[in-house]
Design a protein around this motif. Structure first.
Motif, mmCIF file in Angstrom:
data_model
loop_
_atom_site.group_PDB
_atom_site.id
_atom_site.type_symbol
_atom_site.label_atom_id
_atom_site.label_comp_id
_atom_site.label_asym_id
_atom_site.label_seq_id
_atom_site.Cartn_x
_atom_site.Cartn_y
_atom_site.Cartn_z
ATOM 1 N N ALA A 154 -7.127 5.627 -2.928
ATOM 2 C CA ALA A 154 -7.042 5.744 -1.479
ATOM 3 C C ALA A 154 -8.427 5.802 -0.839
ATOM 4 O O ALA A 154 -8.582 5.520 0.346
ATOM 5 C CB ALA A 154 -6.232 6.974 -1.093
ATOM 6 N N PHE A 155 -9.425 6.158 -1.632
ATOM 7 C CA PHE A 155 -10.782 6.252 -1.089
ATOM 8 C C PHE A 155 -11.639 5.049 -1.489
ATOM 9 O O PHE A 155 -12.853 5.074 -1.381
ATOM 10 C CB PHE A 155 -11.444 7.550 -1.554
ATOM 11 N N GLY A 170 -14.988 6.063 1.126
ATOM 12 C CA GLY A 170 -14.760 7.293 1.880
ATOM 13 C C GLY A 170 -13.439 7.247 2.619
ATOM 14 O O GLY A 170 -12.428 6.818 2.082
ATOM 15 N N LEU A 171 -13.483 7.632 3.868
ATOM 16 C CA LEU A 171 -12.244 7.768 4.630
ATOM 17 C C LEU A 171 -11.870 6.488 5.385
ATOM 18 O O LEU A 171 -10.991 6.506 6.235
ATOM 19 C CB LEU A 171 -12.376 8.925 5.614
ATOM 20 N N GLU A 172 -12.543 5.389 5.068
ATOM 21 C CA GLU A 172 -12.352 4.164 5.849
ATOM 22 C C GLU A 172 -10.879 3.771 5.949
ATOM 23 O O GLU A 172 -10.388 3.429 7.034
ATOM 24 C CB GLU A 172 -13.165 3.026 5.223
ATOM 25 N N ASN A 173 -10.147 3.829 4.803
ATOM 26 C CA ASN A 173 -8.728 3.457 4.821
ATOM 27 C C ASN A 173 -7.949 4.327 5.801
ATOM 28 O O ASN A 173 -7.105 3.839 6.545
ATOM 29 C CB ASN A 173 -8.118 3.607 3.433
ATOM 30 N N PHE A 174 -8.244 5.616 5.780
ATOM 31 C CA PHE A 174 -7.499 6.530 6.643
ATOM 32 C C PHE A 174 -7.874 6.308 8.104
ATOM 33 O O PHE A 174 -7.026 6.367 8.986
ATOM 34 C CB PHE A 174 -7.764 7.980 6.232
ATOM 35 N N GLY A 209 -2.811 0.700 0.419
ATOM 36 C CA GLY A 209 -1.473 1.143 0.027
ATOM 37 C C GLY A 209 -1.514 2.564 -0.501
ATOM 38 O O GLY A 209 -0.671 3.397 -0.152
ATOM 39 N N ALA A 210 -2.520 2.840 -1.336
ATOM 40 C CA ALA A 210 -2.648 4.187 -1.881
ATOM 41 C C ALA A 210 -2.910 5.189 -0.762
ATOM 42 O O ALA A 210 -2.384 6.305 -0.774
ATOM 43 C CB ALA A 210 -3.772 4.233 -2.913
ATOM 44 N N ALA A 211 -3.709 4.783 0.217
ATOM 45 C CA ALA A 211 -3.995 5.688 1.333
ATOM 46 C C ALA A 211 -2.716 6.017 2.102
ATOM 47 O O ALA A 211 -2.505 7.159 2.512
ATOM 48 C CB ALA A 211 -5.030 5.061 2.264
ATOM 49 N N ILE A 212 -1.859 5.023 2.271
ATOM 50 C CA ILE A 212 -0.590 5.277 2.967
ATOM 51 C C ILE A 212 0.254 6.251 2.151
ATOM 52 O O ILE A 212 0.845 7.198 2.683
ATOM 53 C CB ILE A 212 0.170 3.957 3.214
#
Lengths: 318, 447
Positions: free
Chosen positions: A56-57, A70-74, A284-287
């Protein structure tokens, strides 16, 4: 005294070998007994979960190693209206489906708790929707909701002549959403009903007898005996049910794949859609990771809200 | 998937298949395919070479039989053992990804359209074989060139084996009953036809649900026929354009004429609705026609059906992309020459022509000369599939082919853009902007 008089061969026999002594050594035994379980947990639970959170990161895609972002996906997800849609629908789906499952499941459990002929057989049959693999029941519902070949439309249009056109269950957002919720409730009722039935049977009949002697009505017996006595098991079953519902995937994916126009995506289906079909493993992992806070909150809510009552420890509920 | 078939079985199957091919298509005896006399590239086969390959599963049994027979023939002539595994369509992309990343596994994979462009770094160049085959068989067709060659480069990284597309299929008698001989080529005409079909109670139906094949096919056609596209030639996302808005507005008018529920359709829905005579017009691969034709209960529908290339609209040629079988050889193969020789062998007349014929029109040829194959003379209603690879349109038109192209179609970005406008959930402008945002996200690493 007697030990000293034993002859040496007997002594050698009695003296445990180093292996036996090793297995009698408690710390070693504990490690040995736990190792398989810890190994399994680490390989099949901790590693995938850890990998999922790590992904996710990163910006990993299928076929390409990613780098830490980092937090880009979120951050992207917060600007993504589809993610917000999925959050909205996941919450709506879970709330309505859980309520429906509990209302109907509790009712069914109360009915099944009575004495009637073929009781065991009926209780077994009730479990059917839960036993059938979800994908199979999803396919059945997919046919039931089909815009052209729905059995419900067929009955209403061709048999009963109540309507002139087929019902378009999945063609527009809200009907599609409620169709899926109905399918989920149908599937979830047996789990709730059977779990609550088990709880009902632990309630001592003497409580009801005492209440009846005091002239309590059926409603009063339910309200002041059944319901409070069921609280602990309700809390556990509700926690499970919320988790199952919130993370539901198969029903939605088999029936609508998130359509029409993304209106029925749950977080789980959106995660799969982006991560596997779209190849953006990181996103996808971030979701998927974004589901964790909701799940933790739901679990804490049902646990503390319903279960931590003093009467469980035998005290008054003040 | 089907690796339980032994070599002996394969040979036996091959013999029977060869017999079928010989009797079923007598034109094979005097092949009409012209092959120019061109020197073949020197590919000294490595000592002790063996090959393993994956390819997608068959449409028809004869496909697999003839393919295995051809491979067995190659083994007999060269001594190179070839193990062919047939893999489900949904699995082939993942297996290609694993093969490519792990650097182990099959020497050759026949994947779909964009696969060689995604794994280009891991592939052996096939330029010599491709040049030879192109010269020998009248040149590679446009779609084959697009999918076979690196973007803006003469280097070949894939060898296309065939393509299949989804043109229109319609009920001739129903169209005639509302005053049309065929589907008009212009947007206003199509709208008029669909309105009349709806009034006649046999509406049109195109998938606007999350259907990978049919849904994307319709969305791409609606865009391209308005001269809109996902990408420009440099690979910039240009989906948010006035052409796209025009396409969205057109579909918004068209959608109410469709049979109800097309926003929840998947890839089989239109087949079922057409077979049940609920709709008179849709777009689909040739499989629909064959399944109707081969079932006595629905043969009458097949007899009344016609195929037509997707209408041009504002485009110069029919904007129809074909799903392409695209063979690649991996660098990790110990026997690259044997692998190239095998692919070349399979595309030579003696092997390719029986295979093409065995597929009865499901796959159409990438090399111009094979247009003369007897398969295209068998059923006039299938003939139009002959030109599938003549199209200049492809998934991700008009940009370079990349991973992101496939991701956009797998994530149904374009379908959902149309569906949200059609159902009134979004304005054309908002839907185009959202599709742009999502596409840019997928394409952010491609440049």
């Amino acid at each position: 005294m007697s030990v000293t008089t034993l002859s040496s061969p007997v002594l050698a026999q009695r003296q445990p070998s180093w292996l036996v002594r090793l297995f009698d050594y408690k710390p070693f035994l504990i490690v040995m007994c736990l190792a398989p379980a810890i190994g399994l947990l680490a390989v099949f639970l901790t590693y995938p979960l850890g990998l999922g959170i790590w992904l996710a990161f990163t910006d990993t895609t299928i076929g390409r190693k990613g780098v830490y972002v980092g937090l880009e996906n979120f951050q992207y997800l917060l600007t993504d209206s589809l993610w917000w849609n999925a959050v909205f629908y996941s919450v709506v789906y879970t709330a309505i489906a859980t309520f429906g499952k509990f209302a109907l499941g509790f009712w069914l459990a109360l009915l099944l708790n009575n004495h009637f002929p073929l009781k065991s057989l009926l209780r077994a049959i009730i479990l059917m929707p839960w036993i059938v693999p979800t994908v199979l029941s999803a396919l059945a519902f997919w046919w039931i909701y089909d815009p052209q070949f729905s059995i419900i439309s067929y009955l209403l249009v061709d048999v009963l002549h109540w309507r002139t056109t087929n019902i378009d269950f999945l063609g527009s957002p809200w009907p599609a959403r409620f169709s899926l919720i109905a399918a989920n409730i149908w599937r979830g009722i047996p789990f709730v009903a059977i779990s609550l039935l088990a709880g009902l049977q632990t309630i001592s009949p003497s409580l009801y007898e005492a209440a009846m002697l005091d002239g309590a009505t059926a409603w009063q017996r339910f309200r002041y005996i059944t319901f409070p006595m069921m609280m602990p098991i309700l809390a556990i079953v509700m926690t499970f049910s919320i988790i199952f519902t919130f993370t539901d995937f198969q029903l939605v994916y088999a029936i609508t794949r998130g359509g029409p126009g993304n209106s029925t995506h749950l977080l789980a289906t959106l995660a799969f859609q982006r991560g596997i079909a779209g190849g953006e493993l990181g996103e996808g992992a971030a979701i998927a990771v974004s589901m964790i806070p909701f799940l933790v909150f739901a679990t804490l809510f049902s646990y503390f809200g319903l279960a931590r009552r003093k009467w469980q420890q035998g005290e008054n509920n003040d | 998937m089907r690796n339980d078939i032994t070599r002996r079985d394969a040979l036996a199957l091959g013999l029977s298949a060869a017999a079928i091919a010989a009797t079923g298509a007598p034109a094979n005896a005097q092949s009409a395919i012209k092959a120019a006399d061109v020197p073949a590239p020197k590919l000294p086969i490595e000592k002790g070479a063996t090959l393993r390959m994956l390819r997608p599963v068959r449409f028809v049994q004869a496909d697999e039989d003839v393919f295995r027979a051809n491979a067995a023939k190659f083994t007999k002539e060269t001594g190179v053992e070839v193990k062919v595994d047939f893999v489900g369509w949904e699995d082939i992309n993942q297996q290609t990804a694993v093969t490519s990343n792990s650097g182990a596994g099959p020497d050759i994979i026949i994947g779909f359209s964009d696969a060689p462009h995604i794994y280009v770094d891991k592939l052996v160049e096939l330029t010599d074989v491709a040049d030879y085959l192109g010269k020998r068989y009248g040149g590679w067709l446009p779609l084959a060139q697009r999918y076979g060659k690196k973007n803006k480069s003469p280097t070949w990284i894939g060898l296309p084996f065939g393509a299949t597309a989804g043109p229109l299929i319609y009920r001739k008698s129903i169209l005639q009953s509302v005053g049309f001989d065929k589907v008009p080529e212009d947007h206003a005409g199509i709208l008029d036809l669909c309105r009349k079909l709806q009034k006649a109670g046999k509406p049109a139906g195109f998938a606007l649900g999350n259907a990978k094949g049919d849904g994307n096919g319709f969305a791409s056609w609606a865009l391209w026929s308005h001269n809109a596209a996902l990408l420009d030639e440099e690979g910039n996302v240009v989906i948010n354009s006035k052409e796209t808005i025009a396409a969205l507005n057109w579909v918004k008018q068209l959608y109410p004429t469709f049979i109800a529920g097309t926003t929840s359709w998947n890839d089989v829905s239109n087949n079922r609705a057409y077979a049940a005579q609920e709709i008179a017009l849709t777009a689909n691969g040739v499989s629909l026609y064959f399944s109707l034709k081969n079932d006595p209960a629905t043969k009458a529908i097949a007899d009344d059906s016609e195929h037509q290339l997707l209408p041009k609209g504002l485009a110069k040629v029919s904007p129809m992309a074909g799903l392409t079988l695209n063979a690649m050889v991996f660098k990790h193969s110990q026997y690259p020459n044997a692998a190239k020789a095998f692919l070349q062998y399979m595309l030579e007349k003696d092997q390719y022509e029986p295979w093409l014929n065995a597929n009865s029109g499901y796959w159409s040829q990438p090399l111009a000369a094979y247009g003369e194959a007897s398969v295209w003379a068998q059923d006039p209603k299938v003939k139009l599939f002959k030109d599938t690879m003549n199209s200049t349109y492809y998934d991700g038109y008009a940009g370079p082919i990349s991973t992101a192209t496939g991701a956009v179609s797998a994530d149904y970005v374009l379908i959902q853009m149309f569906a949200s406008v059609a159902t009134g959930a979004a304005t054309p402008e908002a839907a185009a902007a959202e599709a742009e945002q999502r596409s840019k996200r997928y394409f952010r690493r491609q440049k």
